[in-house]
Design a protein around this motif. Structure first.
Motif, short mmCIF file in Angstrom:
data_model
loop_
_atom_site.label_atom_id
_atom_site.label_comp_id
_atom_site.label_asym_id
_atom_site.label_seq_id
_atom_site.Cartn_x
_atom_site.Cartn_y
_atom_site.Cartn_z
N GLN A 196 3.51 -1.53 8.16
CA GLN A 196 4.17 -1.51 9.47
C GLN A 196 5.53 -0.84 9.46
N ILE A 197 6.09 -0.55 8.28
CA ILE A 197 7.43 0.02 8.22
C ILE A 197 7.36 1.50 7.90
N ASN A 198 8.06 2.31 8.70
CA ASN A 198 8.13 3.74 8.48
C ASN A 198 9.39 4.07 7.70
N PRO A 199 9.26 4.59 6.48
CA PRO A 199 10.43 4.81 5.64
C PRO A 199 11.23 6.05 6.04
N VAL A 200 12.49 6.04 5.65
CA VAL A 200 13.38 7.18 5.84
C VAL A 200 13.52 7.87 4.48
N THR A 201 13.29 9.17 4.44
CA THR A 201 13.36 9.91 3.18
C THR A 201 14.72 10.59 3.01
N SER A 202 15.06 10.82 1.75
CA SER A 202 16.28 11.54 1.38
C SER A 202 15.93 12.44 0.20
N GLU A 203 15.68 13.73 0.50
CA GLU A 203 15.13 14.66 -0.49
C GLU A 203 13.83 14.07 -1.04
N PRO B 227 1.34 -9.27 -11.30
CA PRO B 227 1.38 -7.83 -11.06
C PRO B 227 0.02 -7.23 -10.69
N VAL B 228 -1.06 -7.78 -11.22
CA VAL B 228 -2.39 -7.26 -10.89
C VAL B 228 -2.71 -7.51 -9.42
N GLU B 229 -2.48 -8.74 -8.98
CA GLU B 229 -2.72 -9.09 -7.58
C GLU B 229 -1.79 -8.31 -6.66
N GLN B 230 -0.53 -8.15 -7.10
CA GLN B 230 0.43 -7.44 -6.25
C GLN B 230 0.02 -5.98 -6.07
N LYS B 231 -0.46 -5.34 -7.13
CA LYS B 231 -0.90 -3.95 -7.01
C LYS B 231 -2.06 -3.84 -6.04
N LEU B 232 -3.01 -4.78 -6.10
CA LEU B 232 -4.13 -4.76 -5.17
C LEU B 232 -3.65 -4.88 -3.72
N ARG B 233 -2.65 -5.72 -3.51
CA ARG B 233 -2.13 -5.88 -2.15
C ARG B 233 -1.40 -4.63 -1.68
N PHE B 234 -0.65 -3.99 -2.58
CA PHE B 234 0.02 -2.73 -2.22
C PHE B 234 -1.01 -1.66 -1.88
N GLU B 235 -2.08 -1.60 -2.64
CA GLU B 235 -3.13 -0.61 -2.37
C GLU B 235 -3.75 -0.86 -1.00
N LYS B 236 -3.91 -2.13 -0.64
CA LYS B 236 -4.43 -2.46 0.69
C LYS B 236 -3.48 -1.99 1.78
N GLU B 237 -2.18 -2.20 1.57
CA GLU B 237 -1.19 -1.74 2.55
C GLU B 237 -1.26 -0.23 2.72
N ASN B 238 -1.42 0.48 1.63
CA ASN B 238 -1.53 1.94 1.72
C ASN B 238 -2.82 2.38 2.42
N ARG B 239 -3.89 1.64 2.23
CA ARG B 239 -5.12 1.97 2.96
C ARG B 239 -4.93 1.79 4.47
N ILE B 240 -4.21 0.74 4.84
CA ILE B 240 -3.91 0.53 6.26
C ILE B 240 -3.05 1.67 6.78
N ARG B 241 -2.06 2.08 5.99
CA ARG B 241 -1.21 3.21 6.39
C ARG B 241 -2.06 4.45 6.62
N SER B 242 -2.95 4.73 5.70
CA SER B 242 -3.80 5.92 5.83
C SER B 242 -4.68 5.84 7.07
N SER B 243 -5.17 4.65 7.39
CA SER B 243 -6.01 4.49 8.57
C SER B 243 -5.23 4.74 9.86
N HIS B 244 -3.90 4.62 9.78
CA HIS B 244 -3.03 4.88 10.93
C HIS B 244 -2.38 6.25 10.84
N ASN B 245 -2.91 7.10 9.97
CA ASN B 245 -2.40 8.47 9.78
C ASN B 245 -0.95 8.50 9.29
N LYS B 246 -0.61 7.51 8.48
CA LYS B 246 0.70 7.47 7.84
C LYS B 246 0.54 7.83 6.37
N ALA B 247 1.53 8.52 5.82
CA ALA B 247 1.46 8.89 4.41
C ALA B 247 1.54 7.65 3.53
#
Length: 302
Positions: free
Chosen positions: A45-52, A233-253
């Motif tokens: 749900q959070i859109n990051p701000v990039t710096s280089e 850490p194993v469970e946390q990585k799985l949850r991060f991967e899920k968050e990224n899949r949701i991002r991708s489904s919303h056309n977010k990088a």
């Protein structure tokens, strides 16, 4: 600068000083971590701000947890955080955040610490254990409201919690049907979030559909988000991967995986952590409905 604006910034200064005094009095160490980082928490749900090739932090969470893994116990930080496209009466793209972590604590301890912090600030501002905000008088002496997410949906929502999760209307119902009822006579804690909405929190052992997460409210305004930390850490990585899949489904990088954090996560002791929005908290103490009134400069006038 008019007298009202000066007074708001004076209250802001007093609130921040009171926060520092509260935590140092309770033997927390104030720390300072980088704002500009090569990776941040993957959140849908959070859109990051990039710096280089870096990101401006949306929260100091990754670095602060890594410090827990290095042997630090009770730590706090007041810092700037950045979230793209967040602008409104209660939102700024550059916000001031208080974040603290305590070794050995749970989200229940954080609720007690929130209560102590708000009472400490109110006493510093000579408010006599109550906060007047708009047409509300919020008592700090009476028992603070505690309501599970399930109870809140049963009481205030037009549909069930399960239906809201299934049709992706949870956030809308929370914002418009539930939050206006929270924290109007006493401060309020909304707790035990569905596991799918708490990617960084431990689950409740005897009810793993829910997580040890809460949000803190005053006058219908969400001020803080806290939880018992997930340290697997194993469970946390799985949850991060899920968050990224949701991002991708919303056309977010997708967000790069924070591998150094995950490596350190297995060394983190049992702990709890919380982020509290200082700008919104100052809004409450200044009795104003606009976040613009409690900062020296808004983005539009820079």
């Amino acid at each position: 600068m008019d007298t009202k604006s000066y007074r708001h910034l004076e209250i802001r200064s007093l609130v921040i000083q009171a926060i520092r005094d509260f935590f140092t009095n309770n033997l927390y160490l104030e720390i300072d971590t980088p704002i500009r980082c090569p990776c941040i928490i993957p959140e849908a749900q959070i859109n990051p701000v990039t710096s280089e090739n870096f990101y401006l932090q949306a929260s100091p969470e990754l670095c602060m947890k890594r410090m827990l893994s290095k042997g630090f116990d009770n730590i706090f930080q007041i810092c700037k955080c950045f979230r793209k496209n967040e602008r409104g009466p209660q939102h700024l793209p550059e916000l001031t955040l208080l974040e603290w972590y305590a070794k050995g604590d749970t989200y229940l301890d954080l609720m007690d610490q929130c209560q102590g912090l708000i009472k400490f600030i109110a006493a510093r501002l000579n408010l006599e254990n109550q906060i007047r905000y708009q047409d509300k008088t919020i008592s700090l002496n009476h028992p603070w409201q505690k309501l599970t997410v399930q109870q809140a949906f049963d009481r205030y929502a037009e549909k069930s919690l399960n239906d809201a999760l299934n049709d992706n209307s949870f956030d809308e119902i929370l914002s418009f049907q539930i939050e206006p009822h929270l924290g109007n006579t006493t401060p309020a804690f909304l707790y035990d979030y569905p596991a799918s909405l708490a990617s960084l929190a431990k689950l409740i052992p005897d009810n793993p559909q829910y997580a040890q997460r809460f949000e803190f409210y005053l006058a219908g305004i969400e001020l803080a988000n806290g939880f018992t930390e997930l340290t697997d850490p194993v469970e946390q990585k799985l949850r991060f991967e899920k968050e990224n899949r949701i991002r991708s489904s919303h056309n977010k990088a997708p967000i790069p995986m924070p591998d150094k954090f995950l490596k350190d996560l297995g060394k983190i002791p049992d702990a709890a952590g919380i982020a509290l929005g200082i700008d919104r908290l100052v809004m409450i103490f200044c009795d104003t409905t606009s976040i613009d009134d409690v900062v020296a400069f808004t983005p539009e006038i820079l």
